[in-house]
Design a protein around this motif. Structure first.
Motif, PDB file in Angstrom:
ATOM      1  N   LYS A  69       8.421  -1.154 -47.604  1.00 19.89           N
ATOM      2  CA  LYS A  69       9.671  -0.704 -47.229  1.00 19.89           C
ATOM      3  C   LYS A  69      10.215  -1.696 -46.186  1.00 19.89           C
ATOM      4  O   LYS A  69      11.323  -1.791 -45.917  1.00 19.89           O
ATOM      5  N   ARG A  70       9.269  -2.730 -45.691  1.00 19.09           N
ATOM      6  CA  ARG A  70       9.927  -3.658 -44.645  1.00 19.09           C
ATOM      7  C   ARG A  70      10.724  -4.557 -45.392  1.00 19.09           C
ATOM      8  O   ARG A  70      11.870  -5.172 -45.363  1.00 19.09           O
TER       9      ARG A  70
ATOM     10  N   ASN B 128      19.457  -4.994 -44.681  1.00 16.06           N
ATOM     11  CA  ASN B 128      20.316  -5.519 -43.613  1.00 16.06           C
ATOM     12  C   ASN B 128      21.029  -6.682 -44.007  1.00 16.06           C
ATOM     13  O   ASN B 128      22.165  -7.257 -43.227  1.00 16.06           O
TER      14      ASN B 128
ATOM     15  N   ASN C 286      23.724   4.343 -44.974  1.00 10.07           N
ATOM     16  CA  ASN C 286      23.535   4.325 -43.478  1.00 10.07           C
ATOM     17  C   ASN C 286      24.400   3.359 -42.562  1.00 10.07           C
ATOM     18  O   ASN C 286      24.199   2.926 -41.654  1.00 10.07           O
TER      19      ASN C 286
ATOM     20  N   ASN D 226      18.157   8.189 -47.091  1.00 11.19           N
ATOM     21  CA  ASN D 226      19.278   7.148 -46.855  1.00 11.19           C
ATOM     22  C   ASN D 226      20.627   8.102 -47.141  1.00 11.19           C
ATOM     23  O   ASN D 226      20.653   8.638 -48.142  1.00 11.19           O
TER      24      ASN D 226
ATOM     25  N   ASP E  83      14.151  -2.862 -46.245  1.00  9.69           N
ATOM     26  CA  ASP E  83      14.925  -2.972 -45.017  1.00  9.69           C
ATOM     27  C   ASP E  83      15.844  -4.304 -44.859  1.00  9.69           C
ATOM     28  O   ASP E  83      16.669  -4.304 -44.370  1.00  9.69           O
ATOM     29  N   TYR E  84      14.664  -5.201 -44.873  1.00 12.40           N
ATOM     30  CA  TYR E  84      15.337  -6.636 -44.747  1.00 12.40           C
ATOM     31  C   TYR E  84      16.295  -6.992 -45.727  1.00 12.40           C
ATOM     32  O   TYR E  84      17.332  -7.485 -45.249  1.00 12.40           O
TER      33      TYR E  84
END
Lengths: 388, 532
Positions: B472-473, B480, B155, B142, B476-477
């Motif tokens: 990881k999902r 975001n 990011n 990142n 990421d959620y």
């Protein structure tokens, strides 16, 4: 003359450090996270690109501490079943890294190519000890300039050996990056060789660039591997931003990217100072070790008893020197080590040399039996024309 | 005609006529005479010696081979039995050695040069580094633009930082930055030398002094890198042959330090005092078998105050009891608990109310609460002084840049002036701990007052890789939606006891209560959407 300030970047002018001060204000002092987690700042990416450009390699990776760079990455590169051939006088960090890796370590005599070749041949022919299986990899660990001897590694010969016997070369340029070479790019440039011949180029920013930290550079696969498998990337904090900015500034200066020729001037000045200093010391009759181009000048004192006296007398004359005795050196080879810097002026060097002259007579340190004068001897039989 | 025999001295003649039993005594008496100090000898002995010398001189003068032979034979008879036997054995041994075959060293290769050349040609090494696949999870970092403080831009997205160990929020503090600026103006950036070679600045000494006073110990020592602190401190004290009892969940730096020290390592189950006591008792039994060896081996217990890998606290009072019962030394690693636990932030010793002199060495890094770089060790003077010559990361590495030392001093000042931030931090930790409790699919690992928690999957899918992908999902959620989290990263092949994959949640004092609640609800949503 004791600090490792080869290019003179350890300076405190307000203008000079303006960018560093700005970054400090913007980023703060710490990072509080490791590279893989949340510690990869854009400053690090910028620095790594710059280092790769400076050294003319594909990619580079930076770490927060020079010592830790060696001790955390050598175990990532080699492991059990590999062979490490390391020079006798390697730095503690290299030795620690080699020990932590678990590979077999064999030591060859300092800068002695016959010893290295013999070890290579025996190792490949006989294989691993006791089981005689083939070695997985062979890694040769050498340094660019050895800090206690001032000697420069024989890079062309080692690269020839490495290619013949298919070994890998790890070059630790802690003292030589920025300090040797026509534009300060290190040993590889000094010998005019291709940086791709050396598999792993390692160096530190503490010495020539006046900051802290280390780097490893080489092919992209190597650096990608280290990004995923290096101990430092996963567990240790990354470099702090003001320090990174100092390195960027210093490197840009040396490369000439800031628009001035100051960097090149510094490198040239360092070269001149080194040659002048060494020549005068030779003339005075001291015994000094090391290659003529290395800015690390060890002056031999031999007697352990003279170590303290030398240091104190020099301090009385307001000159700071570093004296080293046992166990860093053999007991009869105690020495005083001078580090020439680009920021030394001719007057400063002359002051030091005069002080050394006096002290050399007082403590009887002028052991050399070579002739004292540098002026060529004039013979009577030079060519002369007969007068008609 | 036989040459005249020189009369031997009377005493000797007398002795030669006695039986074998007294031969030895005569011989020893002769040797006594020759070995005795130069006291005035009795006349008879002087004459004896003179006579013997005369006899030898006569023999040496070459008055005939017979003389020498006769002397030898006489000496032969006069010699005691044990002497003859010993000489005989020696002569036989020498003869055997001379005639025995020489043995070959096994390592010498019997290869001919041609065979060697062939082997060298054939040998192919492995590539220096194995290729790394492009989608290796750890390859793409990142990128954080801007300071990693409370609001962080990861990011390109702005998030609230729940991933950096900035517990007291000192990363962004103006006072700390100003102190660092002042030091930058005065000293520049780097120190260009190790502590022994002109790298010691007054800020270093001041920082060591302040840390020692803060922790109420005698002395402290500073290292320039947090990882190197404990990894250099352990090998300075514990050498080959010493025994270290270490917790299974110890962090990687401790493992490397132990590996460098080459001591015997005994792992005990995480926070399990019964297991530790069992090991100590076994060691005691071993020691009784070999007391002389036991006297020279050193024994250490190595624990962390708050474990980075699990968020638990170590049971220090029981450890102190074990220490005095079995006479082992305790080393405490307080990277996470320094500046967090205790009324004034002094760590786990203050939390439990234990006298700090009971702990032999406390080591911590300044990269968490103090928002600087580096580490320190503190303890009694004679313990810390040893590291000034034997700590490898101290002697052979450049010292800490002065601006970071000045920043650390200012951070310490702030900690001393506001002792209530520790209580605030603990409240926030408890709040989020409670809030994260009821998420389905994820369990919270860690103490309620630990600022670095782990969220692990309730049911693993069996493969570590799949677990990591799921986590990881979730990460990421959350990213975001403005919450920066990270997975806890480990080197899978190198860890001794690999913890299960988890998400690390870090609480700092700068996060407001709304942000904490928001984070908890987003994580709950993420878990529901990803895991169901």
């Amino acid at each position: 003359m004791g600090s490792y300030n080869y290019l003179g970047f350890a300076e405190t002018g307000a203008n000079v450090l303006k960018t560093v001060a700005d970054e400090l204000q913007h980023y703060g002092t710490g990072v509080c996270s490791s590279r893989q987690e949340m510690g990869n700042l854009d400053k690090h990416v910028e620095l790594e690109n710059l280092v790769a450009r400076f050294l003319d390699v594909e990619a580079a990776m930076v770490f927060g501490m020079g010592f830790a760079t060696n001790s955390m990455n050598i175990p990532a590169l080699v492991g059990k079943g590999c062979l490490i051939l390391s020079d006798e006088l390697n730095h503690t960090s290299l030795v620690l890294g080699a020990r932590l890796s678990g590979a077999t370590i064999r030591v060859f005599k300092h800068n002695n190519m016959q010893s290295l070749e013999k070890l290579l041949r025996d190792a490949i022919a006989c294989g691993q000890p006791r089981s005689h299986r083939a070695w997985k990899k062979i890694l040769i660990l050498v340094e660019g300039i050895y800090s206690m001897e001032g000697s420069i590694v024989r890079l062309p010969e080692i690269v020839a050996l490495k290619k013949r016997y298919k070994a890998y070369l790890y070059l630790d340029e802690a003292h030589s990056i920025g300090a040797v070479g026509p534009t300060g790019r290190g040993i590889v440039e000094y010998f005019g060789m291709n940086p791709e011949d050396v598999d792993v180029l390692m160096g530190t920013f503490t010495k020539s660039f006046g900051a802290a930290g280390g780097y490893i550079a080489g092919k992209k696969e190597l650096v990608d591997f280290l990004r995923t498998h290096s101990h430092s990337a996963v567990y240790a904090t990354s470099m702090c931003p003001p320090v990174a900015e100092q390195i960027i500034r210093a490197m840009k200066c040396v490369m000439g990217l800031d628009g001035t020729t100051q960097g090149l001037q510094r490198v040239r000045q360092l070269g001149e100072n080194t040659r002048y200093f060494r020549r005068r010391l030779h003339e005075m009759g001291f015994i000094i070790y090391g290659n003529d181009d290395s800015p690390v000048v060890p002056l031999l004192l031999y007697m352990p008893g003279k170590i303290g006296a030398f240091s104190r007398h020099m301090l009385d004359k307001n000159i700071g020197v570093v004296v080293v005795g046992f166990p860093a050196t053999p007991i009869t080879e105690s020495r005083a080590r001078f580090c020439v810097s680009a920021s030394h002026t001719r007057e400063m060097l002359d002051t030091v040399l005069n002080a050394l002259d006096e002290l050399g007579d007082f403590l009887q340190l002028k052991y050399s039996r070579h002739s004292r004068s540098s002026r060529p001897e004039l013979y009577d039989e030079t060519s002369f024309e007969l007068e008609d | 005609m036989a040459p005249p025999r020189l009369p031997l001295p009377r005493s000797l003649l007398n002795d030669t006529r006695v039986s074998g039993a007294r031969r030895g005594r005569a011989w020893s008496r002769l040797s006594d005479v020759s070995a005795s100090p130069p006291v005035l000898p009795a006349p008879a002995d002087v004459s004896a010696r003179r006579g013997l010398e005369a006899a030898q001189a006569m023999a040496a003068a070459g008055t005939g081979q017979q003389w020498v032979l006769v002397e030898m034979v006489q000496a032969f008879y006069e010699a005691p039995a044990y002497h003859l036997i010993l000489e005989g054995i020696l002569i036989l041994w020498i003869i055997r050695l001379l005639f025995s075959k020489t043995y070959k060293l096994q390592e010498r290769s019997d290869l001919t040069p041609k065979e060697k050349e062939e082997l060298i040609e054939e040998w192919q090494p492995e590539p220096l580094v194995p290729p790394v696949s492009k989608d290796h999870p750890a390859l793409n970092y990142n990128i954080v633009s801007g300071p990693p403080s409370h609001k962080i831009i990861v990011n390109g997205k702005e998030c609230i930082n729940f991933a950096s160990f900035n517990f007291l929020g000192l990363l962004d503090n103006e006072r700390v930055k100003n102190a660092a600026q002042a030091s930058l103006k005065k000293y520049g950036v780097g120190t260009c030398g190790p502590r022994g070679f002109y790298g010691t600045f007054d800020v270093h000494l001041e920082l060591e002094d302040r840390l020692a006073k803060f922790m109420r110990t005698e002395e402290s020592i500073i290292y320039s890198y947090g990882f190197a602190t404990i990894a250099s401190a352990i090998p300075a004290y514990s050498k080959r042959g010493d025994i270290v009892f270490v917790d299974e969940a110890a962090c990687f730096a401790i493992q490397k330090g132990l590996q460098a020290s080459r001591s015997n390592i005994k792992l005990f189950k995480h926070n399990d005092m019964a297991d530790l006591e069992r090991l100590l008792r076994e060691q005691e039994i071993e020691d009784q078998k070999n007391p002389r060896k036991a006297c020279v081996t050193r024994r250490f217990i190595l624990v962390e105050g708050l474990y980075v890998n699990t968020g638990d606290i170590c049971p220090l009072p029981e450890l102190i009891k074990l220490k005095y019962k079995y006479k082992v030394r305790i080393f405490l690693e307080e990277s996470l608990s320094f500046g967090v636990l205790g009324e004034h932030g002094r760590g786990v010793t203050e939390h439990f109310g234990i006298n700090i002199d009971d702990i032999d060495l406390i080591s911590a890094n300044m990269e968490n609460s103090l928002a600087s770089i580096g580490g320190f060790c503190c303890g009694r003077s004679f313990v810390i002084d040893h590291q000034r010559l034997s700590g490898q990361g101290y002697c052979f590495s450049a010292s800490l840049p002065p601006l970071l030392a000045a920043a650390a001093i200012e951070a310490l000042n702030i900690m001393e002036e506001n002792p209530d931030i520790f209580e605030t931090l603990r409240e926030k930790c408890k709040r989020i701990h409670k809030a994260l409790q009821r998420i389905s699919g994820l369990i919270v690992v860690g103490e309620s007052f630990s600022p670095a928690l782990h969220l692990q999957l309730e049911e693993t899918s069996g493969s570590r890789e799949n677990d990591m992908k799921l986590l990881k999902r979730i990460v990421d959620y959350c990213m975001n939606r403005g919450i920066a989290l990270t997975q806890a990263c480990y080197l899978e092949k190198e860890e001794k006891c690999l913890p299960p994959p988890s998400i690390r949640v870090v609480v700092t004092v700068e996060q407001t209560e709304e942000e904490l609640d928001k984070a908890a609800s987003i994580i709950r949503e993420a878990a529901q959407s990803v895991l169901n």
